[in-house]
Write a protein that holds these residues in place. Structure first.
Motif, PDB file in Angstrom:
ATOM      1  N   ALA A 155       0.808  -1.225   0.000  1.00 29.94           N
ATOM      2  CA  ALA A 155       0.000   0.000   0.000  1.00 29.94           C
ATOM      3  C   ALA A 155       0.834   1.265   0.000  1.00 29.94           C
ATOM      4  N   ALA A 156       1.988   1.256   0.656  1.00 32.26           N
ATOM      5  CA  ALA A 156       2.801   2.462   0.780  1.00 32.26           C
ATOM      6  C   ALA A 156       3.911   2.534  -0.258  1.00 32.26           C
ATOM      7  N   GLY A 157       3.951   1.583  -1.185  1.00 33.16           N
ATOM      8  CA  GLY A 157       4.962   1.622  -2.234  1.00 33.16           C
ATOM      9  C   GLY A 157       4.631   2.660  -3.285  1.00 33.16           C
ATOM     10  N   GLY A 158       5.605   2.972  -4.124  1.00 27.15           N
ATOM     11  CA  GLY A 158       5.390   3.977  -5.151  1.00 27.15           C
ATOM     12  C   GLY A 158       4.241   3.617  -6.079  1.00 27.15           C
ATOM     13  N   VAL A 159       4.282   2.407  -6.650  1.00 26.41           N
ATOM     14  CA  VAL A 159       3.218   1.976  -7.546  1.00 26.41           C
ATOM     15  C   VAL A 159       1.953   1.648  -6.758  1.00 26.41           C
ATOM     16  N   GLY A 160       2.119   1.020  -5.601  1.00 24.86           N
ATOM     17  CA  GLY A 160       0.971   0.585  -4.816  1.00 24.86           C
ATOM     18  C   GLY A 160       0.047   1.715  -4.410  1.00 24.86           C
ATOM     19  N   HIS A 161       0.626   2.824  -3.935  1.00 30.08           N
ATOM     20  CA  HIS A 161      -0.245   3.899  -3.447  1.00 30.08           C
ATOM     21  C   HIS A 161      -0.988   4.588  -4.589  1.00 30.08           C
ATOM     22  N   VAL A 162      -0.406   4.596  -5.787  1.00 27.61           N
ATOM     23  CA  VAL A 162      -1.112   5.143  -6.947  1.00 27.61           C
ATOM     24  C   VAL A 162      -2.179   4.158  -7.427  1.00 27.61           C
ATOM     25  N   ALA A 163      -1.858   2.864  -7.424  1.00 29.92           N
ATOM     26  CA  ALA A 163      -2.815   1.854  -7.872  1.00 29.92           C
ATOM     27  C   ALA A 163      -4.082   1.857  -7.021  1.00 29.92           C
ATOM     28  N   ILE A 164      -3.930   2.034  -5.709  1.00 26.14           N
ATOM     29  CA  ILE A 164      -5.107   2.115  -4.839  1.00 26.14           C
ATOM     30  C   ILE A 164      -6.023   3.238  -5.308  1.00 26.14           C
ATOM     31  N   GLY A 171     -14.031   2.857  -9.387  1.00 25.66           N
ATOM     32  CA  GLY A 171     -15.234   2.372  -8.724  1.00 25.66           C
ATOM     33  C   GLY A 171     -15.103   1.047  -8.017  1.00 25.66           C
ATOM     34  N   ALA A 172     -13.906   0.464  -7.999  1.00 19.53           N
ATOM     35  CA  ALA A 172     -13.719  -0.847  -7.379  1.00 19.53           C
ATOM     36  C   ALA A 172     -13.649  -0.744  -5.859  1.00 19.53           C
ATOM     37  N   ASP A 173     -13.887  -1.861  -5.192  1.00 16.32           N
ATOM     38  CA  ASP A 173     -13.631  -1.991  -3.761  1.00 16.32           C
ATOM     39  C   ASP A 173     -12.179  -2.428  -3.615  1.00 16.32           C
ATOM     40  N   VAL A 174     -11.388  -1.646  -2.884  1.00 11.71           N
ATOM     41  CA  VAL A 174      -9.938  -1.838  -2.881  1.00 11.71           C
ATOM     42  C   VAL A 174      -9.454  -2.308  -1.517  1.00 11.71           C
ATOM     43  N   TYR A 175      -8.573  -3.293  -1.550  1.00 11.98           N
ATOM     44  CA  TYR A 175      -7.909  -3.835  -0.376  1.00 11.98           C
ATOM     45  C   TYR A 175      -6.408  -3.720  -0.620  1.00 11.98           C
ATOM     46  N   ALA A 176      -5.632  -3.571   0.456  1.00  6.78           N
ATOM     47  CA  ALA A 176      -4.197  -3.384   0.261  1.00  6.78           C
ATOM     48  C   ALA A 176      -3.412  -3.960   1.434  1.00  6.78           C
ATOM     49  N   THR A 177      -2.274  -4.557   1.123  1.00  9.29           N
ATOM     50  CA  THR A 177      -1.414  -5.117   2.158  1.00  9.29           C
ATOM     51  C   THR A 177      -0.332  -4.129   2.555  1.00  9.29           C
ATOM     52  N   ALA A 178       0.063  -4.219   3.807  1.00  9.72           N
ATOM     53  CA  ALA A 178       1.169  -3.433   4.357  1.00  9.72           C
ATOM     54  C   ALA A 178       1.504  -4.059   5.703  1.00  9.72           C
ATOM     55  N   HIS A 179       2.449  -3.447   6.431  1.00 11.68           N
ATOM     56  CA  HIS A 179       2.783  -4.010   7.740  1.00 11.68           C
ATOM     57  C   HIS A 179       2.865  -2.971   8.844  1.00 11.68           C
ATOM     58  N   THR A 180       3.710  -1.969   8.707  1.00 17.39           N
ATOM     59  CA  THR A 180       3.898  -1.046   9.825  1.00 17.39           C
ATOM     60  C   THR A 180       2.643  -0.187  10.021  1.00 17.39           C
ATOM     61  N   PRO A 181       2.445   0.329  11.241  1.00 19.23           N
ATOM     62  CA  PRO A 181       1.266   1.171  11.483  1.00 19.23           C
ATOM     63  C   PRO A 181       1.176   2.355  10.523  1.00 19.23           C
ATOM     64  N   GLU A 182       2.318   2.968  10.196  1.00 18.14           N
ATOM     65  CA  GLU A 182       2.317   4.122   9.305  1.00 18.14           C
ATOM     66  C   GLU A 182       1.869   3.728   7.891  1.00 18.14           C
ATOM     67  N   LYS A 183       2.347   2.588   7.415  1.00 20.19           N
ATOM     68  CA  LYS A 183       1.999   2.164   6.058  1.00 20.19           C
ATOM     69  C   LYS A 183       0.554   1.674   5.988  1.00 20.19           C
ATOM     70  N   LEU A 184       0.089   1.013   7.041  1.00 24.15           N
ATOM     71  CA  LEU A 184      -1.311   0.614   7.091  1.00 24.15           C
ATOM     72  C   LEU A 184      -2.214   1.839   7.118  1.00 24.15           C
ATOM     73  N   PHE A 322       8.865   5.664   2.268  1.00 21.04           N
ATOM     74  CA  PHE A 322       7.426   5.830   2.418  1.00 21.04           C
ATOM     75  C   PHE A 322       6.939   6.598   1.207  1.00 21.04           C
ATOM     76  N   GLY A 323       6.248   5.931   0.287  1.00 16.64           N
ATOM     77  CA  GLY A 323       5.907   6.593  -0.963  1.00 16.64           C
ATOM     78  C   GLY A 323       7.130   6.707  -1.851  1.00 16.64           C
ATOM     79  N   LYS A 324       7.271   7.824  -2.553  1.00 18.77           N
ATOM     80  CA  LYS A 324       8.367   8.016  -3.489  1.00 18.77           C
ATOM     81  C   LYS A 324       9.489   8.861  -2.891  1.00 18.77           C
ATOM     82  N   VAL A 325      10.729   8.492  -3.193  1.00 27.30           N
ATOM     83  CA  VAL A 325      11.908   9.251  -2.809  1.00 27.30           C
ATOM     84  C   VAL A 325      12.200  10.248  -3.935  1.00 27.30           C
ATOM     85  N   ALA A 326      12.057  11.540  -3.637  1.00 25.46           N
ATOM     86  CA  ALA A 326      12.216  12.591  -4.646  1.00 25.46           C
ATOM     87  C   ALA A 326      13.478  13.406  -4.378  1.00 25.46           C
ATOM     88  N   LEU A 327      14.052  13.972  -5.459  1.00 21.69           N
ATOM     89  CA  LEU A 327      15.233  14.810  -5.368  1.00 21.69           C
ATOM     90  C   LEU A 327      14.990  16.093  -6.139  1.00 21.69           C
TER      91      LEU A 327
END
Length: 331
Positions: A155-164, A171-184, A322-327
């Protein structure tokens, strides 16, 4: 011009700041003043030498995600003018004119779109590759729509958070995996029902979320052994989408359940030259979604400049981003 280059493959320490020639404008291209870029896993694989067929010649300027300002337009270019703020995924690989970790970048105009107006240049640079991957998987191949149950891994990955967000928009019902409290918490804030993959087995969350039927679509953004978990989580005759399949797998379960597996390779238009205009079309659609409030990028909180390229790559590869690393370009 200044650039962060690599002159050999290796760990992030191979990045060196160098003076290299400024690119010259050519037909069909834009010359950009680079304002920002972001790191993707493929950038690390190219840097390490794991994908030699995609690696540009040394000294190589890496990273394809770019946001910047148009300085010059080449012959035949339409839809862009000097001074436009633009963004896209356009370089850092064999078959392109250069990478984004430099003061200036020459890009094929087909890859580019005007930057969304409602986000800053750093956020814009975080969107291109992950949006292209998520759009091609969820919207084009998965054909996400109302009534579907879609599981997105990471859920907190670069592609994952956009895909959600794209699946929710469809219009879909979306579910997502993660682990840490922040990413959940991030997955939940984006509208997904979150699953802690260390607290529930695939069997358990399939039972809880789908009454044992399985998800209509599973989008695996992780790869490795997680692909087999995706085969387990999807319903019979369901659809598994993947962006990381550089590995060997037992396809018995896929065969037994009659599954469809679709793979997205975001690098293909860069290295082959085919389908580049379609990338510009997707980036224009993403621009509209951002400005309409349907999509927002998530940026890793630590800030980096181009001179910090090694640190940015280390963070991305640590699994702690967490999400994308930008420069941002400080030159």
């Amino acid at each position: 011009m200044r650039a962060m280059v690599i002159e050999s493959f290796g760990d992030p320490s191979v990045f060196k700041e160098r003076e290299i020639e400024k690119p010259l404008i050519r037909a069909g291209h834009l010359l950009l003043k680079v304002n920002a870029s972001s790191v993707n896993p493929i950038d690390g694989r190219i840097r390490r030498g794991e994908t030699p067929a995609m690696a540009p010649d040394f000294p190589a300027v890496l990273q394809g995600d770019v946001a910047g300002i148009v300085l010059e337009t080449g012959e035949g270019v339409k839809g862009f003018k000097t001074g436009d703020e633009v963004y896209g995924f356009a370089g850092g690989a064999k078959g392109t004119a250069g990478g984004a970790l430099a003061e200036y970048m020459l890009v094929d105009a087909d890859f580019m779109a005007l930057k969304p107006k409602t986000i800053d240049i750093r956020e814009a640079a975080a969107l291109p590759l992950v949006s292209l991957a998520a759009w091609q998987a969820v919207i084009e191949q998965g054909k996400a729509c109302k009534g579907q149950k879609i599981l997105v891994h990471a859920a907190a990955g670069g592609v994952g958070h956009v895909a959600i967000q794209l699946a929710k928009w469809a219009g879909a019902d979306v579910y997502a995996t993660a682990h840490t409290p922040e990413k959940l918490a991030l997955g939940e804030s984006l509208g997904a029902v979150v699953i802690d993959y260390e607290k529930e087995t695939v069997r358990d969350y399939v039972k809880r979320c789908t009454d044992k039927r399985g998800f209509d679509i599973v989008f695996d953004t992780v790869g490795g052994s997680n692909l087999e978990k995706s085969f387990e989580a999807v319903k019979p005759l369901g659809h598994v989408l993947a962006i990381a399949t550089r590995s060997t797998h037992d396809l018995t379960l896929m065969n037994n359940k009659g599954l469809t597996l679709s793979v997205v390779n975001t690098m293909y238009p860069l290295v082959s030259g085919r389908g580049r205009a379609h990338y510009g079309q997707i980036m224009r659609q993403i621009m509209s979604l951002v400005d309409d409030g349907a999509l927002r990028p998530v940026i890793h909180p630590e800030k980096f400049t181009f001179s910090d390229a090694a640190k940015a790559h280390r963070i991305m590869e640590s699994g702690k981003s967490f999400g994308k690393v930008a420069l941002v370009n400080e030159w």
